[in-house]
Design an enzyme around this catalytic site. Structure first.
Site, PDB file in Angstrom:
ATOM      1  N   ASN A  42      -1.103   1.886   0.008  1.00  0.00           N
ATOM      2  CA  ASN A  42      -0.985   2.965   0.981  1.00  0.00           C
ATOM      3  C   ASN A  42      -1.879   4.135   0.581  1.00  0.00           C
ATOM      4  OD1 ASN A  42       0.956   3.227  -1.127  1.00  0.00           O
ATOM      5  ND2 ASN A  42       2.136   4.709   0.074  1.00  0.00           N
ATOM      6  N   GLU A  44      -2.159   8.009   1.729  1.00  0.00           N
ATOM      7  CA  GLU A  44      -1.600   9.099   2.536  1.00  0.00           C
ATOM      8  C   GLU A  44      -2.660  10.163   2.803  1.00  0.00           C
ATOM      9  OE1 GLU A  44       3.034   8.663   1.083  1.00  0.00           O
ATOM     10  OE2 GLU A  44       1.905  10.413   0.466  1.00  0.00           O
ATOM     11  N   CYS A  53      -1.054   2.372   5.835  1.00  0.00           N
ATOM     12  CA  CYS A  53      -0.112   1.540   5.090  1.00  0.00           C
ATOM     13  C   CYS A  53      -0.871   0.540   4.219  1.00  0.00           C
ATOM     14  CB  CYS A  53       0.786   0.770   6.043  1.00  0.00           C
ATOM     15  SG  CYS A  53       1.868   1.804   7.050  1.00  0.00           S
ATOM     16  N   GLU A  55      -0.328  -2.642   3.961  1.00  0.00           N
ATOM     17  CA  GLU A  55      -0.612  -3.867   4.721  1.00  0.00           C
ATOM     18  C   GLU A  55      -1.889  -3.709   5.526  1.00  0.00           C
ATOM     19  OE1 GLU A  55       2.106  -2.013   4.585  1.00  0.00           O
ATOM     20  OE2 GLU A  55       3.890  -3.113   5.222  1.00  0.00           O
ATOM     21  N   CYS A  85       6.260  -1.732   8.445  1.00  0.00           N
ATOM     22  CA  CYS A  85       6.641  -0.897   9.586  1.00  0.00           C
ATOM     23  C   CYS A  85       6.257  -1.629  10.880  1.00  0.00           C
ATOM     24  CB  CYS A  85       5.951   0.470   9.497  1.00  0.00           C
ATOM     25  SG  CYS A  85       4.185   0.461   9.894  1.00  0.00           S
ATOM     26  N   CYS A  88       2.521  -2.182  11.397  1.00  0.00           N
ATOM     27  CA  CYS A  88       1.953  -3.243  10.558  1.00  0.00           C
ATOM     28  C   CYS A  88       2.423  -4.624  11.001  1.00  0.00           C
ATOM     29  CB  CYS A  88       2.283  -2.998   9.094  1.00  0.00           C
ATOM     30  SG  CYS A  88       1.334  -1.625   8.402  1.00  0.00           S
TER      31      CYS A  88
END
Ligand SMILES: [Zn+2]
Length: 132
Positions: A42, A44, A53, A55, A85, A88
């Site tokens: 991830n 941010e 993310c 993924e 999520c 994803c």
């Protein structure tokens, strides 16, 4: 070493590179495609919606290297049952199918395995676009 074990080791290593200064919630992901493993973590951003993310990063790496089919994906974080999520899951659906394996791992290597259809029983797909 099984592919699941290799995915775990790869995702765990990539997780250490996560950029998560705001949530402090580091996530690693690894995708299996044509016997190759692609990883992501991830990333941010101070403008929270701009973050990515793990993924998403792994899928982008797969595609950038010519891959188009997710055979399995593993996600690891410091929690006992991390799942992708919704955003994803839709990205996994783009390159997977209902039976694509989605592994959820904690830092100790305890792994739960789901099929994509268990996590996303109904996804938006190309058939819908063609019917529009
Ligand atoms: Zn996500």
């Amino acid at each position: 070493m099984s592919y699941k074990d290799k995915l775990f080791a790869s995702a765990l290593e990539c997780r250490l590179k996560a950029y998560a200064p705001y949530s402090k919630f580091a996530v690693g992901a690894a995708v299996l495609c044509n016997r190759e493993i692609y990883v992501g973590c991830n990333v941010e951003n101070v403008s929270y919606p701009c973050g990515n993310c793990a993924e998403s990063g792994a899928i982008s790496a797969m595609v950038a290297n010519g891959g188009r089919k997710i055979e399995e994906i593993l996600i690891v974080a410091d929690t006992d049952n991390i799942v992708p999520c919704g955003n994803c899951l839709q990205k996994i659906a783009e390159f997977g199918n209902a039976e694509t394996l989605v592994h959820s791992a904690d830092l100790s290597g305890n792994i739960r395995t789901y099929t994509l259809s268990q996590l996303l029983p109904h996804n938006f797909n190309a058939k819908e676009v063609k019917n529009a």
